[in-house]
Structures are given as structure tokens and as C-alpha cells.
Motif scaffolding. Structure first.
Motif, short mmCIF file in Angstrom:
data_model
loop_
_atom_site.label_atom_id
_atom_site.label_comp_id
_atom_site.label_asym_id
_atom_site.label_seq_id
_atom_site.Cartn_x
_atom_site.Cartn_y
_atom_site.Cartn_z
N GLY A 1 58.50 -5.14 27.95
CA GLY A 1 59.09 -5.06 26.61
C GLY A 1 58.16 -4.37 25.63
N ARG A 2 56.86 -4.69 25.74
CA ARG A 2 55.89 -4.03 24.86
C ARG A 2 55.86 -2.53 25.11
N ILE A 3 55.92 -2.16 26.38
CA ILE A 3 55.92 -0.74 26.72
C ILE A 3 57.12 -0.05 26.09
N GLN A 4 58.26 -0.71 26.21
CA GLN A 4 59.47 -0.11 25.65
C GLN A 4 59.38 -0.01 24.12
N ARG A 5 58.80 -1.03 23.46
CA ARG A 5 58.63 -0.97 22.00
C ARG A 5 57.65 0.13 21.62
N GLN A 6 56.59 0.29 22.41
CA GLN A 6 55.62 1.36 22.13
C GLN A 6 56.30 2.72 22.25
N GLN A 7 57.15 2.85 23.24
CA GLN A 7 57.86 4.12 23.40
C GLN A 7 58.69 4.44 22.16
N ALA A 8 59.30 3.39 21.58
CA ALA A 8 60.14 3.61 20.40
C ALA A 8 59.31 3.97 19.17
N LEU A 9 58.05 3.49 19.10
CA LEU A 9 57.22 3.72 17.92
C LEU A 9 56.53 5.09 17.91
N ILE A 10 56.51 5.75 19.04
CA ILE A 10 55.79 7.04 19.10
C ILE A 10 56.52 8.06 18.23
N ALA A 11 55.81 8.56 17.23
CA ALA A 11 56.46 9.50 16.30
C ALA A 11 55.61 10.76 16.09
N GLU B 1 55.19 13.14 25.07
CA GLU B 1 55.40 13.33 26.51
C GLU B 1 54.25 12.77 27.33
N GLN B 2 53.02 12.98 26.82
CA GLN B 2 51.84 12.46 27.52
C GLN B 2 51.87 10.93 27.54
N VAL B 3 52.12 10.32 26.40
CA VAL B 3 52.16 8.86 26.32
C VAL B 3 53.32 8.32 27.15
N ARG B 4 54.44 9.00 27.11
CA ARG B 4 55.60 8.58 27.90
C ARG B 4 55.25 8.55 29.39
N GLY B 5 54.53 9.57 29.85
CA GLY B 5 54.11 9.62 31.25
C GLY B 5 53.20 8.44 31.60
N GLN B 6 52.28 8.13 30.69
CA GLN B 6 51.39 7.00 30.92
C GLN B 6 52.18 5.68 30.97
N LEU B 7 53.12 5.54 30.05
CA LEU B 7 53.92 4.32 30.01
C LEU B 7 54.79 4.19 31.26
#
Length: 116
Positions: free
Chosen positions: A26-36, A43-49
Motif C-alpha cells: 500500500g505504501r508503494i502504491q501511495r508513493q507511486q501516486a505522490l511522484i510529481a 519512470e526510474q522510481v516506478r521501476g524501483q517500486l
């Protein structure tokens, strides 16, 4: 009972770990939503997540596999214990019959001695 307690404890641990995995997911998914930030950084952070998420799924699969192995082991031990308990009960009954026979023989011998 001890094996059942061990299984219950292991299942509780697994459930706790699964809860933590879901929480982390859930935290990973919330972090994905906060990336702005920039598209490249996103894309880099998404790959890590996604890699972290895959690792979490793999850990969960490993835990589930371990639990299944423990369930099989518990079933085998439970069956083994039941067999041993039956054997002990059979031995106990045999000993009780032998003891009753000895008592009966003792009583007969005592009566014969008294009759003399």
C-alpha cells in the motif's frame, strides 16, 4: 496439541507478515501516486517500486510455500502421534488383562492354600 500450537503460532506469524507485506505494498502504491517530478524520475522510481513489489510477491510466495510444508509436516506428525497413542492404549489394555489374570490366579492360589 503442541504441534497444533506451533502451527497456529506459525500461521499467526505468516498472517502478520502478510499484513506487513500488504501494508508495504500500500505504501508503494501511495508513493507511486505522490511522484510529481520529471517523467524520467517518475519512470526510474516506478521501476524501483515495481522491483520492490515483485520482491514482496516473491517473499509472500515463499512464506506460503513454507506454511504449506509446515502443514504437511504437522499432518504427518499428528498421524504419527495418533498411531503411537493407539499403540500405547493397546499395550495398556494388554497389561491390564495380564494384571487381572495374575490377580485371579493369586486369588485361586490363596483359596487353595486356605483350603489345605
Amino acid at each position: 496439541e503442541r504441534h497444533q500450537a506451533q502451527l497456529s503460532q506459525t500461521q499467526g506469524t505468516v498472517l502478520g507478515l502478510q499484513g506487513r507485506l500488504k501494508e508495504m505494498n500500500g505504501r508503494i502504491q501511495r508513493q507511486q501516486a505522490l511522484i510529481a517530478s520529471s517523467a524520467e524520475e517518475k519512470e526510474q522510481v516506478r521501476g524501483q517500486l515495481l522491483a520492490m513489489q515483485e520482491e514482496l510477491h516473491q517473499r509472500e510466495a515463499n512464506l506460503n510455500s513454507q506454511v504449506e510444508g509446515l502443514r504437511h509436516e504437522l499432518a504427518a506428525r499428528t498421524q504419527e502421534t495418533a498411531c503411537k497413542e493407539r499403540s500405547l492404549a493397546d499395550l495398556r489394555q494388554q497389561r491390564e488383562r495380564e494384571l487381572a489374570s495374575m490377580r485371579q490366579q493369586f486369588d485361586l492360589d490363596r483359596l487353595q492354600l486356605q483350603a489345605r
